[in-house]
Design a protein around this motif. Structure first.
Motif, PDB file in Angstrom:
ATOM      1  N   GLY A  67       0.847  -1.199   0.001  1.00 12.09           N
ATOM      2  CA  GLY A  67       0.139  -0.117  -0.088  1.00 12.09           C
ATOM      3  C   GLY A  67       0.993   1.352  -0.026  1.00 12.09           C
ATOM      4  N   GLY A  68       0.309   2.294  -0.672  1.00 13.78           N
ATOM      5  CA  GLY A  68       1.017   3.598  -0.540  1.00 13.78           C
ATOM      6  C   GLY A  68       0.120   4.740   0.095  1.00 13.78           C
ATOM      7  N   GLY A  69       0.352   5.916  -0.300  1.00  8.77           N
ATOM      8  CA  GLY A  69      -0.529   6.993  -0.134  1.00  8.77           C
ATOM      9  C   GLY A  69      -0.218   7.502   1.399  1.00  8.77           C
ATOM     10  N   GLY A  70      -1.283   8.166   1.738  1.00  7.66           N
ATOM     11  CA  GLY A  70      -1.376   8.714   3.104  1.00  7.66           C
ATOM     12  C   GLY A  70      -1.123  10.225   3.254  1.00  7.66           C
ATOM     13  N   GLU A  71      -1.342  10.756   1.957  1.00  9.82           N
ATOM     14  CA  GLU A  71      -1.005  12.372   1.878  1.00  9.82           C
ATOM     15  C   GLU A  71      -2.295  12.967   2.606  1.00  9.82           C
ATOM     16  OE1 GLU A  71       1.172  10.697  -1.879  1.00  9.82           O
ATOM     17  OE2 GLU A  71      -0.541  10.087  -0.760  1.00  9.82           O
ATOM     18  N   GLY A  72      -3.391  12.473   2.747  1.00 14.19           N
ATOM     19  CA  GLY A  72      -4.519  12.955   3.267  1.00 14.19           C
ATOM     20  C   GLY A  72      -4.893  12.699   4.665  1.00 14.19           C
ATOM     21  N   GLY A  73      -3.723  12.059   5.488  1.00  7.63           N
ATOM     22  CA  GLY A  73      -4.045  11.708   6.685  1.00  7.63           C
ATOM     23  C   GLY A  73      -3.874  10.017   6.822  1.00  7.63           C
ATOM     24  N   PHE A  74      -3.993   9.508   8.058  1.00 10.18           N
ATOM     25  CA  PHE A  74      -3.909   8.196   8.224  1.00 10.18           C
ATOM     26  C   PHE A  74      -5.024   7.445   7.599  1.00 10.18           C
ATOM     27  CE2 PHE A  74      -1.905  10.029  12.147  1.00 10.18           C
ATOM     28  CZ  PHE A  74      -0.527   9.466  11.799  1.00 10.18           C
ATOM     29  N   THR A  75      -6.057   7.942   7.509  1.00  8.51           N
ATOM     30  CA  THR A  75      -7.349   7.247   6.830  1.00  8.51           C
ATOM     31  C   THR A  75      -7.306   7.202   5.288  1.00  8.51           C
ATOM     32  OG1 THR A  75      -8.689   9.303   6.676  1.00  8.51           O
ATOM     33  CG2 THR A  75      -8.986   8.119   8.498  1.00  8.51           C
ATOM     34  N   THR A  76      -5.977   7.923   4.762  1.00 11.81           N
ATOM     35  CA  THR A  76      -5.939   7.734   3.301  1.00 11.81           C
ATOM     36  C   THR A  76      -4.664   6.636   2.942  1.00 11.81           C
ATOM     37  OG1 THR A  76      -4.657   9.663   3.246  1.00 11.81           O
ATOM     38  CG2 THR A  76      -6.865   9.960   2.714  1.00 11.81           C
ATOM     39  N   ARG A  77      -4.357   5.884   3.999  1.00 15.42           N
ATOM     40  CA  ARG A  77      -3.094   5.134   3.627  1.00 15.42           C
ATOM     41  C   ARG A  77      -3.920   3.798   2.986  1.00 15.42           C
ATOM     42  NH1 ARG A  77      -1.072   2.371   7.595  1.00 15.42           N
ATOM     43  NH2 ARG A  77       1.071   2.436   7.169  1.00 15.42           N
ATOM     44  N   ALA A  78      -3.318   3.571   2.022  1.00 11.08           N
ATOM     45  CA  ALA A  78      -3.903   2.465   0.770  1.00 11.08           C
ATOM     46  C   ALA A  78      -3.524   1.032   1.432  1.00 11.08           C
ATOM     47  CB  ALA A  78      -3.293   2.621  -0.561  1.00 11.08           C
ATOM     48  N   PRO A  79      -4.511   0.181   1.270  1.00  8.81           N
ATOM     49  CA  PRO A  79      -4.385  -1.175   1.784  1.00  8.81           C
ATOM     50  C   PRO A  79      -3.312  -2.074   0.847  1.00  8.81           C
ATOM     51  CG  PRO A  79      -6.307  -1.261   0.587  1.00  8.81           C
ATOM     52  CD  PRO A  79      -5.706   0.184   0.708  1.00  8.81           C
ATOM     53  N   GLU A  80      -2.697  -3.081   1.578  1.00 13.29           N
ATOM     54  CA  GLU A  80      -1.902  -4.257   1.009  1.00 13.29           C
ATOM     55  C   GLU A  80      -2.721  -4.791  -0.152  1.00 13.29           C
ATOM     56  OE1 GLU A  80       0.068  -7.048   3.282  1.00 13.29           O
ATOM     57  OE2 GLU A  80       1.013  -5.625   4.499  1.00 13.29           O
ATOM     58  N   LEU A  81      -1.871  -5.313  -1.280  1.00 15.65           N
ATOM     59  CA  LEU A  81      -2.537  -6.103  -2.297  1.00 15.65           C
ATOM     60  C   LEU A  81      -2.371  -7.370  -2.066  1.00 15.65           C
ATOM     61  CD1 LEU A  81      -0.875  -4.031  -5.281  1.00 15.65           C
ATOM     62  CD2 LEU A  81      -3.097  -3.779  -4.584  1.00 15.65           C
ATOM     63  N   ASN A  82      -3.344  -8.207  -2.565  1.00 16.43           N
ATOM     64  CA  ASN A  82      -3.203  -9.631  -2.319  1.00 16.43           C
ATOM     65  C   ASN A  82      -2.802 -10.279  -3.493  1.00 16.43           C
ATOM     66  OD1 ASN A  82      -4.194  -9.648   0.343  1.00 16.43           O
ATOM     67  ND2 ASN A  82      -6.394  -9.210  -0.679  1.00 16.43           N
ATOM     68  N   LEU A  83      -2.836 -11.565  -3.692  1.00 17.32           N
ATOM     69  CA  LEU A  83      -2.186 -12.441  -4.626  1.00 17.32           C
ATOM     70  C   LEU A  83      -2.949 -12.315  -6.101  1.00 17.32           C
ATOM     71  CD1 LEU A  83      -0.201 -14.616  -5.816  1.00 17.32           C
ATOM     72  CD2 LEU A  83      -2.041 -16.485  -5.091  1.00 17.32           C
ATOM     73  N   THR A  84      -4.393 -12.525  -5.751  1.00 19.72           N
ATOM     74  CA  THR A  84      -5.239 -12.576  -7.050  1.00 19.72           C
ATOM     75  C   THR A  84      -5.330 -10.935  -7.582  1.00 19.72           C
ATOM     76  OG1 THR A  84      -6.995 -12.394  -5.504  1.00 19.72           O
ATOM     77  CG2 THR A  84      -6.648 -14.408  -6.298  1.00 19.72           C
ATOM     78  N   ASP A  85      -5.000  -9.936  -6.743  1.00 22.06           N
ATOM     79  CA  ASP A  85      -5.013  -8.506  -7.486  1.00 22.06           C
ATOM     80  C   ASP A  85      -3.852  -8.666  -8.770  1.00 22.06           C
ATOM     81  OD1 ASP A  85      -6.636  -7.349  -5.830  1.00 22.06           O
ATOM     82  OD2 ASP A  85      -5.077  -7.129  -4.248  1.00 22.06           O
ATOM     83  N   PHE A  86      -2.987  -9.410  -8.383  1.00 22.76           N
ATOM     84  CA  PHE A  86      -1.931  -9.468  -9.600  1.00 22.76           C
ATOM     85  C   PHE A  86      -2.342 -10.875 -10.514  1.00 22.76           C
ATOM     86  CE2 PHE A  86       0.345  -7.900  -5.660  1.00 22.76           C
ATOM     87  CZ  PHE A  86       1.062  -7.077  -6.347  1.00 22.76           C
ATOM     88  N   THR A  87      -2.474 -11.932 -10.252  1.00 26.41           N
ATOM     89  CA  THR A  87      -2.762 -13.011 -11.069  1.00 26.41           C
ATOM     90  C   THR A  87      -4.163 -12.675 -12.030  1.00 26.41           C
ATOM     91  OG1 THR A  87      -3.945 -14.017  -9.262  1.00 26.41           O
ATOM     92  CG2 THR A  87      -1.583 -14.610  -9.749  1.00 26.41           C
ATOM     93  N   SER A  88      -5.129 -12.125 -11.183  1.00 26.87           N
ATOM     94  CA  SER A  88      -6.070 -11.606 -12.029  1.00 26.87           C
ATOM     95  C   SER A  88      -6.020 -10.828 -13.280  1.00 26.87           C
ATOM     96  CB  SER A  88      -7.324 -11.149 -11.033  1.00 26.87           C
ATOM     97  OG  SER A  88      -7.696 -12.548 -10.307  1.00 26.87           O
ATOM     98  N   ASN A  89      -5.055 -10.261 -13.081  1.00 28.12           N
ATOM     99  CA  ASN A  89      -4.671  -9.166 -13.984  1.00 28.12           C
ATOM    100  C   ASN A  89      -3.581  -9.257 -14.721  1.00 28.12           C
ATOM    101  OD1 ASN A  89      -6.829  -6.970 -13.556  1.00 28.12           O
ATOM    102  ND2 ASN A  89      -5.970  -7.110 -11.591  1.00 28.12           N
ATOM    103  N   GLY A  90      -3.066 -10.829 -14.779  1.00 27.66           N
ATOM    104  CA  GLY A  90      -2.166 -11.117 -15.781  1.00 27.66           C
ATOM    105  C   GLY A  90      -0.634 -10.866 -15.362  1.00 27.66           C
ATOM    106  N   ILE A  91      -0.363 -10.150 -13.913  1.00 27.46           N
ATOM    107  CA  ILE A  91       1.155  -9.818 -13.401  1.00 27.46           C
ATOM    108  C   ILE A  91       1.598 -11.135 -12.897  1.00 27.46           C
ATOM    109  CG2 ILE A  91       2.203  -8.334 -12.018  1.00 27.46           C
ATOM    110  CD1 ILE A  91      -0.265  -6.378 -12.254  1.00 27.46           C
TER     111      ILE A  91
END
Length: 391
Positions: A67-91
């Protein structure tokens, strides 16, 4: 073992219709009409490739896997990516990195996540560092990280031309690029300084200065986000024509600002006779996609998506770019530039990281390291905490 029969192959160059035999995690044999012995032969899964296209798996060299982000405070911290986020998109291969936040996120957690994804089924690497300088490392130096940590291939993303950067001097950037280069020489890795280009008025000028004021060659520098505004785009064309390498972000697109579509930028660069092997593409997935006003005030914030890579390939083809040239920036070009010796091509002895696409370029099957991860458009393998409920 897996045998794919009668499939059109783009390696990314067109190889015609062939059979492909996969043994363990490698492409063992490519030929027409491969025959399987009736007796005394290991169990083999046969996939009918008629009407489908086989390509290399996608290599995404810029992913915020924790995850990245956070420029808008703690609630804008992006979450981690999961395995299927990659495989379902051919990565099938990714390079993880930090980004703006090197304070609440660390290189230790990045490396742990990379190892987790690797154990779950895809190939992973990391950049060491974050936006700021002095940057974050695991050992006492960026050079040490590259030489001593197997998954770390270079330094990045270091921010320039951005109000979120630490405004590094030219001397600071030259020193870090030199450290990356020597680390790469000692370890046999690419040793690249991966540079985040922001919306600032300097564009790629800090990158030009590294080349002009030092002995660091183009092969050790990779500016990214060059399609975020017309100035960065203009500079990137000049930089690439001079022999430099640039990375286009597929997750960047016009959204009320002056950003440019990745496929438009790529098509223009090809018309400018820039080699596709001087160009890579990456998603910036998992990271924030903030829009700021002229005073640096955050107006909106979205998350980069891994789906933008395959979407950009489709857009390239729809806009007249050949299949081969559409695939290169996400397959053979990053593999060559990052020194991933057995990736990025459909070739005997290479890693069995493969995509089977239907006529609409939808992902029917994804194979990572010789294992089927997506089958008939659905995940066949899930990450540890993303398995569907039995109920």
């Amino acid at each position: 073992m897996i045998l794919i029969k009668n499939i059109e192959i783009y390696s990314p160059e067109y190889l015609g219709k062939n059979d492909v035999l996969i043994c363990f995690d490698k492409i063992a044999y490519i030929s027409k009409n491969i025959q399987v012995p009736d007796k005394n032969f290991p169990e083999i899964r046969i996939i009918d490739g008629e009407g489908f296209t086989l390509t290399p798996g996608l290599i995404d060299l810029h992913v915020h896997i924790i995850g990245g982000g956070g420029e808008g405070g703690f609630t804008t911290r992006a979450p981690e990516l999961n395995l299927t986020d990659f495989t379902s998109n051919g990565i099938t291969t990714c390079v993880g990195l930090l980004g703006t936040d090197g304070t609440t996120r660390s290189m230790g957690s990045l490396l742990a996540k990379a190892r987790s994804l690797d154990e779950e089924g895809i190939s992973t690497y990391c950049w060491t560092g974050c936006y700021e300088m002095p940057t974050r490392t695991i050992t006492d130096s960026a050079r040490g990280d590259i030489v001593l940590v197997d998954k770390i291939i270079g330094v990045g993303e270091i921010a320039v031309s951005d109000h979120r950067s630490s405004n590094p001097s030219s001397e600071d950037l030259i020193h870090l690029a030199s450290e990356a280069r020597v680390g790469g020489m000692l370890s046999g890795k690419c040793g690249i300084l991966h540079i985040h280009i922001g919306d600032g008025k300097k564009g790629l000028t800090p990158v030009f200065n590294i080349v002009e004021d030092s002995e660091v060659p183009y092969e050790n520098l990779l500016p990214t986000h060059v399609n975020r505004n017309p100035l960065a785009f203009k500079h990137s064309i000049e930089y690439a024509k001079n022999g430099g390498f640039i990375d286009i972000t597929t997750g960047i697109k016009p959204e009320g600002d002056n950003a440019l579509f990745a496929f438009d930028v790529y098509k223009t660069m090809l018309k400018e006779n820039i080699s596709p092997y001087n160009i890579t593409m990456s998603s910036d997935s998992g990271g924030s996609m903030p829009i700021f006003d002229e005073n640096g005030k955050l107006l909106s914030l979205k998350i980069g998506l891994p789906s933008t890579n395959i979407e950009t390939i489709r857009q390239c083809i729809e806009n007249g770019i050949s299949m081969e040239e559409s695939l290169i920036p996400l397959t053979s070009s990053p593999a060559k530039f990052l020194k991933f010796k057995n990736k990025g091509k459909v070739s005997e002895g290479f890693d069995a990281d493969l995509l089977i696409l239907d006529k609409k370029l939808n992902l029917n099957t994804v194979i990572c390291k010789g294992k089927i991860m997506i089958s008939n458009y659905k995940p066949a393998v899930y990450g540890t905490f993303s398995k569907p409920s039995d109920s």
